[in-house]
Structures are given as C-alpha cells and as structure tokens.
Design a protein around this motif. Structure first.
Motif, PDB file in Angstrom:
ATOM      1  N   UNK A  13       0.888  -1.322   0.234  1.00  0.00           N
ATOM      2  CA  UNK A  13      -0.025  -0.053  -0.061  1.00  0.00           C
ATOM      3  C   UNK A  13       0.686   1.213  -0.179  1.00  0.00           C
ATOM      4  N   UNK A  14       1.925   1.239   0.751  1.00  0.00           N
ATOM      5  CA  UNK A  14       2.809   2.305   0.885  1.00  0.00           C
ATOM      6  C   UNK A  14       3.746   2.743  -0.276  1.00  0.00           C
ATOM      7  N   UNK A  15       4.215   1.412  -0.962  1.00  0.00           N
ATOM      8  CA  UNK A  15       4.812   1.521  -2.166  1.00  0.00           C
ATOM      9  C   UNK A  15       6.087   1.325  -2.226  1.00  0.00           C
ATOM     10  N   UNK A  16       6.760   1.102  -1.055  1.00  0.00           N
ATOM     11  CA  UNK A  16       8.149   0.914  -0.857  1.00  0.00           C
ATOM     12  C   UNK A  16       8.445   0.068   0.626  1.00  0.00           C
ATOM     13  N   UNK A  17       9.622  -0.529   0.846  1.00  0.00           N
ATOM     14  CA  UNK A  17       9.617  -1.532   1.970  1.00  0.00           C
ATOM     15  C   UNK A  17      10.452  -0.733   2.878  1.00  0.00           C
ATOM     16  N   UNK A  33       3.532   7.469  15.893  1.00  0.00           N
ATOM     17  CA  UNK A  33       4.241   7.445  14.609  1.00  0.00           C
ATOM     18  C   UNK A  33       3.302   6.909  13.588  1.00  0.00           C
ATOM     19  N   UNK A  34       2.435   5.900  13.914  1.00  0.00           N
ATOM     20  CA  UNK A  34       1.620   5.428  12.942  1.00  0.00           C
ATOM     21  C   UNK A  34       0.536   6.583  12.606  1.00  0.00           C
ATOM     22  N   UNK A  35       0.190   7.228  13.488  1.00  0.00           N
ATOM     23  CA  UNK A  35      -0.701   8.509  13.074  1.00  0.00           C
ATOM     24  C   UNK A  35      -0.142   9.548  12.210  1.00  0.00           C
ATOM     25  N   UNK A  36       1.203   9.900  12.570  1.00  0.00           N
ATOM     26  CA  UNK A  36       1.729  10.711  11.808  1.00  0.00           C
ATOM     27  C   UNK A  36       1.917  10.389  10.459  1.00  0.00           C
ATOM     28  N   UNK A  37       2.380   9.234  10.234  1.00  0.00           N
ATOM     29  CA  UNK A  37       2.469   8.730   8.737  1.00  0.00           C
ATOM     30  C   UNK A  37       1.177   8.384   8.172  1.00  0.00           C
ATOM     31  N   UNK A  48      -2.149   2.391   7.117  1.00  0.00           N
ATOM     32  CA  UNK A  48      -2.245   2.460   8.381  1.00  0.00           C
ATOM     33  C   UNK A  48      -3.453   3.225   9.032  1.00  0.00           C
ATOM     34  N   UNK A  49      -4.713   2.987   8.307  1.00  0.00           N
ATOM     35  CA  UNK A  49      -6.014   3.520   8.742  1.00  0.00           C
ATOM     36  C   UNK A  49      -6.599   2.766  10.015  1.00  0.00           C
TER      37      UNK A  49
END
Length: 84
Positions: A13-17, A33-37, A48-49
């Motif tokens: 989903x993010x497009x990179x590892x 951190x998850x919320x920021x991303x 990360x929803x």
C-alpha cells in the motif's frame, strides 16, 4: 535518523519497503508514529488507517503500539503474523 521498514500489504500500500525519517520527539510512541505517517495521505493513509490491524517491532523486537520509540534505530510495521 530512524529507519522505517514495512512488510506484506503495508509495504504494498505504501509503495516501498523502507525509508528514513528524522527521529521523532522524545516520548513518541509507535501509535503516534503510525498516526503521523497516516496523515501523509495516499498509500500511507490506506495502509495505516486501522492501527488495530498492525503489529510493530522496535529494533527487531515485537512491541505493543503504545511503546515509546526512544533511541531505536528501526521500527517495523506489518500485519499480524499467521501460521500455516
């Protein structure tokens, strides 16, 4: 710098590892951190929803999402591991 590593559908989903980011402020948790991303939008928001569907590791040790990142070198995010 902090290395972020993504696995499975999170990576897709993010497009990179992997990516590098500035070290977060003291007291920042993995959940923070998850919320920021996720706020970046796009694939980040999609992957990360729902943090309840994520697992994390700090410096290759499984941790709960309320764990403070501290001086870690790496945070990994991935879906729950299933047996087979």
């Amino acid at each position: 710098m902090l290395t972020l590593v993504y696995f499975a559908w999170v990576r897709e989903s993010i497009g990179h590892d992997e990516e590098q980011m500035e070290r977060p402020t003291p007291g920042t948790t993995v959940a923070d951190l998850i919320a920021t991303l996720a706020a970046r939008g796009g694939g980040y928001a999609q992957a990360l929803a729902d943090p309840a569907k994520l697992r994390a590791a700090i410096d290759q040790r499984f941790v709960p999402l309320d764990t403070v990142i501290g001086d870690a070198k790496e945070v990994a995010l991935f879906p729950p591991v299933t047996g087979g």
